[in-house]
Design a protein around this motif. Structure first.
Motif, PDB file in Angstrom:
ATOM      1  N   LYS A 106      21.335 -45.945 -18.676  1.00 55.43           N
ATOM      2  CA  LYS A 106      21.182 -44.894 -17.655  1.00 55.43           C
ATOM      3  C   LYS A 106      19.945 -45.130 -16.790  1.00 55.43           C
ATOM      4  O   LYS A 106      19.934 -44.829 -15.621  1.00 55.43           O
ATOM      5  CB  LYS A 106      21.087 -43.526 -18.322  1.00 55.43           C
ATOM      6  CG  LYS A 106      22.311 -43.138 -19.150  1.00 55.43           C
ATOM      7  CD  LYS A 106      22.227 -41.706 -19.623  1.00 55.43           C
ATOM      8  CE  LYS A 106      21.115 -41.475 -20.615  1.00 55.43           C
ATOM      9  NZ  LYS A 106      21.293 -42.157 -21.896  1.00 55.43           N
ATOM     10  N   ARG A 107      18.884 -45.657 -17.388  1.00 47.16           N
ATOM     11  CA  ARG A 107      17.605 -45.783 -16.659  1.00 47.16           C
ATOM     12  C   ARG A 107      17.468 -47.172 -16.037  1.00 47.16           C
ATOM     13  O   ARG A 107      16.518 -47.893 -16.295  1.00 47.16           O
ATOM     14  CB  ARG A 107      16.451 -45.490 -17.613  1.00 47.16           C
ATOM     15  CG  ARG A 107      16.489 -44.073 -18.168  1.00 47.16           C
ATOM     16  CD  ARG A 107      15.401 -43.827 -19.183  1.00 47.16           C
ATOM     17  NE  ARG A 107      15.506 -42.486 -19.766  1.00 47.16           N
ATOM     18  CZ  ARG A 107      16.236 -42.199 -20.834  1.00 47.16           C
ATOM     19  NH1 ARG A 107      16.922 -43.165 -21.428  1.00 47.16           N
ATOM     20  NH2 ARG A 107      16.286 -40.977 -21.303  1.00 47.16           N
ATOM     21  N   HIS A 108      18.451 -47.534 -15.217  1.00 43.28           N
ATOM     22  CA  HIS A 108      18.435 -48.883 -14.652  1.00 43.28           C
ATOM     23  C   HIS A 108      17.786 -48.948 -13.269  1.00 43.28           C
ATOM     24  O   HIS A 108      17.567 -50.011 -12.727  1.00 43.28           O
ATOM     25  CB  HIS A 108      19.861 -49.441 -14.567  1.00 43.28           C
ATOM     26  CG  HIS A 108      20.840 -48.499 -13.939  1.00 43.28           C
ATOM     27  ND1 HIS A 108      20.744 -48.085 -12.629  1.00 43.28           N
ATOM     28  CD2 HIS A 108      21.923 -47.872 -14.448  1.00 43.28           C
ATOM     29  CE1 HIS A 108      21.728 -47.257 -12.350  1.00 43.28           C
ATOM     30  NE2 HIS A 108      22.459 -47.099 -13.446  1.00 43.28           N
ATOM     31  N   HIS A 109      17.499 -47.815 -12.651  1.00 38.94           N
ATOM     32  CA  HIS A 109      16.786 -47.742 -11.363  1.00 38.94           C
ATOM     33  C   HIS A 109      17.579 -48.286 -10.171  1.00 38.94           C
ATOM     34  O   HIS A 109      17.043 -48.360  -9.068  1.00 38.94           O
ATOM     35  CB  HIS A 109      15.438 -48.485 -11.438  1.00 38.94           C
ATOM     36  CG  HIS A 109      14.402 -47.713 -12.212  1.00 38.94           C
ATOM     37  ND1 HIS A 109      13.737 -46.631 -11.699  1.00 38.94           N
ATOM     38  CD2 HIS A 109      13.939 -47.880 -13.475  1.00 38.94           C
ATOM     39  CE1 HIS A 109      12.885 -46.160 -12.607  1.00 38.94           C
ATOM     40  NE2 HIS A 109      12.992 -46.897 -13.693  1.00 38.94           N
ATOM     41  N   SER A 157      11.185 -54.458  -9.939  1.00 40.34           N
ATOM     42  CA  SER A 157      11.559 -55.442 -10.946  1.00 40.34           C
ATOM     43  C   SER A 157      12.416 -56.522 -10.305  1.00 40.34           C
ATOM     44  O   SER A 157      13.302 -56.233  -9.494  1.00 40.34           O
ATOM     45  CB  SER A 157      12.337 -54.758 -12.077  1.00 40.34           C
ATOM     46  OG  SER A 157      12.821 -55.705 -13.001  1.00 40.34           O
ATOM     47  N   ALA A 158      12.142 -57.768 -10.662  1.00 42.87           N
ATOM     48  CA  ALA A 158      12.976 -58.886 -10.200  1.00 42.87           C
ATOM     49  C   ALA A 158      14.232 -58.944 -11.054  1.00 42.87           C
ATOM     50  O   ALA A 158      14.159 -58.876 -12.282  1.00 42.87           O
ATOM     51  CB  ALA A 158      12.197 -60.195 -10.310  1.00 42.87           C
ATOM     52  N   ARG A 159      15.389 -59.048 -10.398  1.00 44.83           N
ATOM     53  CA  ARG A 159      16.664 -59.042 -11.128  1.00 44.83           C
ATOM     54  C   ARG A 159      17.513 -60.237 -10.727  1.00 44.83           C
ATOM     55  O   ARG A 159      17.672 -60.521  -9.530  1.00 44.83           O
ATOM     56  CB  ARG A 159      17.452 -57.763 -10.800  1.00 44.83           C
ATOM     57  CG  ARG A 159      16.691 -56.473 -11.002  1.00 44.83           C
ATOM     58  CD  ARG A 159      16.445 -56.186 -12.457  1.00 44.83           C
ATOM     59  NE  ARG A 159      17.674 -56.169 -13.224  1.00 44.83           N
ATOM     60  CZ  ARG A 159      17.723 -56.204 -14.549  1.00 44.83           C
ATOM     61  NH1 ARG A 159      16.613 -56.283 -15.246  1.00 44.83           N
ATOM     62  NH2 ARG A 159      18.876 -56.185 -15.174  1.00 44.83           N
ATOM     63  N   ASN A 202      14.596 -54.979  -7.406  1.00 44.34           N
ATOM     64  CA  ASN A 202      15.043 -53.599  -7.581  1.00 44.34           C
ATOM     65  C   ASN A 202      13.828 -52.685  -7.365  1.00 44.34           C
ATOM     66  O   ASN A 202      12.864 -52.749  -8.115  1.00 44.34           O
ATOM     67  CB  ASN A 202      15.612 -53.438  -8.990  1.00 44.34           C
ATOM     68  CG  ASN A 202      16.137 -52.036  -9.278  1.00 44.34           C
ATOM     69  OD1 ASN A 202      16.344 -51.691 -10.426  1.00 44.34           O
ATOM     70  ND2 ASN A 202      16.354 -51.222  -8.259  1.00 44.34           N
ATOM     71  N   ILE A 203      13.878 -51.866  -6.311  1.00 45.83           N
ATOM     72  CA  ILE A 203      12.780 -50.942  -6.017  1.00 45.83           C
ATOM     73  C   ILE A 203      13.316 -49.514  -6.014  1.00 45.83           C
ATOM     74  O   ILE A 203      14.375 -49.244  -5.450  1.00 45.83           O
ATOM     75  CB  ILE A 203      12.118 -51.271  -4.660  1.00 45.83           C
ATOM     76  CG1 ILE A 203      11.445 -52.648  -4.730  1.00 45.83           C
ATOM     77  CG2 ILE A 203      11.091 -50.206  -4.285  1.00 45.83           C
ATOM     78  CD1 ILE A 203      10.683 -53.034  -3.490  1.00 45.83           C
ATOM     79  N   ARG A 239      12.034 -47.302   1.243  1.00 52.89           N
ATOM     80  CA  ARG A 239      11.641 -48.248   2.307  1.00 52.89           C
ATOM     81  C   ARG A 239      10.113 -48.299   2.439  1.00 52.89           C
ATOM     82  O   ARG A 239       9.535 -49.358   2.691  1.00 52.89           O
ATOM     83  CB  ARG A 239      12.279 -47.833   3.635  1.00 52.89           C
ATOM     84  CG  ARG A 239      13.782 -48.071   3.691  1.00 52.89           C
ATOM     85  CD  ARG A 239      14.300 -48.013   5.120  1.00 52.89           C
ATOM     86  NE  ARG A 239      15.693 -48.389   5.185  1.00 52.89           N
ATOM     87  CZ  ARG A 239      16.705 -47.528   5.366  1.00 52.89           C
ATOM     88  NH1 ARG A 239      16.449 -46.237   5.516  1.00 52.89           N
ATOM     89  NH2 ARG A 239      17.952 -47.952   5.413  1.00 52.89           N
ATOM     90  N   LYS A 240       9.483 -47.148   2.252  1.00 50.03           N
ATOM     91  CA  LYS A 240       8.017 -47.112   2.281  1.00 50.03           C
ATOM     92  C   LYS A 240       7.445 -47.958   1.147  1.00 50.03           C
ATOM     93  O   LYS A 240       6.447 -48.661   1.316  1.00 50.03           O
ATOM     94  CB  LYS A 240       7.553 -45.653   2.153  1.00 50.03           C
ATOM     95  CG  LYS A 240       6.039 -45.472   2.197  1.00 50.03           C
ATOM     96  CD  LYS A 240       5.680 -43.993   2.047  1.00 50.03           C
ATOM     97  CE  LYS A 240       4.175 -43.802   1.901  1.00 50.03           C
ATOM     98  NZ  LYS A 240       3.843 -42.356   1.664  1.00 50.03           N
TER      99      LYS A 240
END
Length: 588
Positions: free
Chosen positions: A548-551, A44-46, A55-56, A212-213
């Motif tokens: 909580k689910r912000h990754h 997601s672009a943040r 954000n990966i 990283r993969k």
């Protein structure tokens, strides 16, 4: 949103996407019930301070296993082999299979020209293929005979029902294949959840390498990103963090250790007594096992040890030998609990306080029914324990159960040092927490959502009351928040004798797209509730949305800044670099 489309377009064409995550069947593992866990990546672009960041994170979700539908059904029913289907489906099995495969997309394998067409399952027939009749050219014929005459296919399983698809087309189970890549939307049972957690749990170093993969996969598919002049760095962002000091926890003054500072978030009850111990006098034990499997003398040994630990920890337990009842876990749970309630009251000649329930396993249905009946029908506290913890009694386990019982009976386990929570201790302050629980996906829109608000009712923010409402299903905004807040403000006043001058409100389950709605509706509802109690009552309101689910995943660089598992130390906080450019947020 535009950046999300640019970054995710090419990778989404080659993989199955769910929201902002993409998955591949190459990274899949089967679990019980005919489903499998697919691993993938969230991206997601943040917006952050001064730049855009990506954000990966790792992601996982559950899909139906593809292949022959009849094989899937054996896994749903946990049969092990197709031979066990030869006796047909019982009524209960029929309902379970129909519920699980409804809306599943399939292809047929008996006609080459239709192998690319897909059908959606609507239901199962009530009769087997050999007895399911329909009209054909003015004659009545069963499905088995029709397939023999038309396709020269003799059914191997004519004793099983057919699936009904569009326009009332009837298809025997054995000619159907499940199309790959279909997400399983139903709620996982306890065993499936445990399997999924075991498959997805990763230590920090492995998770770092896998992320990283994921970045490499993204950067290998850059054709469209290059056209828009977008490039993603292959290095993780390095940010400064700070570790908040651990709070001092206060126990009863008579404790040998009345003040304790946790180390790495851990401490125990050894040499400590509860700050305020409750009295447990009227109670009963209800074992959901037969007396042959779990005799009363074994139960009594566990109960005496539990009562002794409760007494030693600071509770008052005048009745250490409560009555013991047995019940069938498949029987009438409500009636069994009512009998236990009556037995507890009659034995102690007092209002029943607690039913201690001993469960045969971790099955969710029994636990859920116990809580439903005790909370909404009888009105008594229950404490559930598993049989495996009662055969060999451990003091530490009993101490953990004691903490739960004490709070349920109105006691206070511990409190925080007032000097460390000056925001609460300087002036009367009420803490509130709110969330809305929605029905499981696939359960229909007719089921309601449940809104709950809890609030502190003492000056130390250690004891809490709750207010609950049902509301229209899948509605996130709390419809009756004003009246719920009024109830809890009154509870605080009745306990403390003062109105709270500050309201610290924590709100869970709100997405970014709902921030403005929450601000306009829920914050205003809190203000209205205050004015309804007193037109001049205007406490300070601090409204905090908890996500909580912000990754966002944080990995310590220095090995000395980690706990035993390699994660960040408890209390680690980041409030620079990766935070929102405008909103007042932080990450912990």
């Amino acid at each position: 949103m535009a950046l999300d489309v640019i970054i995710g377009y090419q990778v989404s064409t080659a993989n199955v996407t769910v929201g902002r995550s993409f998955f591949t069947q190459k990274e899949s593992s089967p679990i019980a019930g005919g489903v499998e866990v697919w691993r993938g990546y969230y991206q997601s672009a943040r917006p952050t301070r001064g730049k855009m960041m990506i954000n990966i994170d790792l992601s996982a979700t559950v899909f139906y296993q593809d292949g022959p539908l009849i094989q899937l059904i054996t896994k749903i029913l946990k049969l092990g082999s197709l031979d066990k289907l030869r006796s047909g489906l019982s009524e209960r099995d029929h309902q379970m299979v129909e519920r699980t495969i409804k809306n599943l997309k399939i292809r047929v394998n008996h006609r080459a020209e239709t192998r690319t067409s897909s059908f959606k399952i609507e239901k199962l027939t009530q009769t087997p293929a050999s007895s399911t009749m329909f009209e054909k050219d003015g004659n009545t014929i069963n499905v088995g005979t029709y397939f023999q005459n038309t396709y020269n296919k003799r059914l191997i399983y004519p004793f099983l029902p057919c699936v009904v698809v569009r326009r009332h087309i009837l298809l025997p189970l054995e000619v159907c294949d499940v199309i790959p890549g279909q997400r399983y939307m139903r709620k996982l049972n306890g065993g499936q959840m445990d399997e999924m957690m075991a498959l997805t749990r990763q230590n920090p170093s492995i998770r770092t390498n896998m992320i990283r993969k994921g970045v490499k996969i993204l950067n290998d598919q850059t054709e469209f990103m290059q056209q828009f002049g977008v490039k993603v760095s292959d290095k993780m962002a390095v940010v400064d963090a700070r570790v908040l000091p651990a709070p001092t926890i206060i126990y009863h003054p008579s404790s040998r250790e009345k003040h304790i500072t946790p180390i790495n978030g851990n401490w125990n009850l050894r040499n400590k007594k509860l700050a305020i111990g409750a009295t447990l006098g009227s109670w009963c034990v209800l074992a959901f096992l037969s007396s042959d499997v779990f005799p009363d003398n074994v139960i009594s040994t566990f109960v005496r040890e539990l009562a002794t630990v409760c007494q030693d920890t600071g509770m008052n337990v005048p009745n250490k030998n409560p009555p013991i009842l047995h019940a069938n876990p498949q029987g009438n749970i409500e009636e069994s609990l009512k009998q236990a309630w009556l037995k507890a009251g009659n034995s102690a000649k007092a209002q029943p306080q607690l039913i201690l329930c001993i469960l045969p396993n971790t099955g969710q249905p029994l636990y859920a029914e116990i809580k439903r009946v005790s909370d909404t029908v009888i009105g008594v506290a229950t404490q559930c324990v598993q049989i495996k913890h009662t055969r060999k009694t451990k003091k530490q386990y009993c101490a953990n159960v004691c903490l739960k019982i004490n709070v349920k009976l109105g006691g206070m386990n511990s409190s925080l040092s007032p000097e460390q929570i000056s925001f609460i201790s300087d002036r009367p302050t009420i803490l509130m927490g709110a969330d809305v629980t929605h029905p499981a996906p696939g359960s229909g829109n007719e089921r309601p959502s449940i809104a709950a608000v809890t609030a502190s009712v003492d000056s130390k923010a250690s004891r809490y009351a709750a207010s609950i409402r049902i509301q229209r299903g899948r509605t996130e905004i709390i419809a009756d928040l004003g009246n719920m807040v009024k109830e809890l403000l009154k509870a605080f006043y009745q306990t403390c004798g003062r109105k709270p001058e500050r309201i610290l409100f924590y709100r869970d389950g709100v997405s970014e797209s709902q921030f403005e709605n929450v601000k306009a509706i829920e914050v205003e509802a809190i203000k209205t509730a205050c004015h309804a109690l007193d037109n001049k009552y205007n406490p300070t309101i601090t409204f905090i949305v908890v996500q909580k689910r912000h990754h966002t995943r944080i990995f310590p660089i220095d090995g000395g800044d980690t706990d035993a598992s390699g994660n960040c130390l408890p209390g680690t906080v980041i409030n620079t670099v990766i935070t929102h450019p405008n909103e007042f947020d932080f990450c912990k």
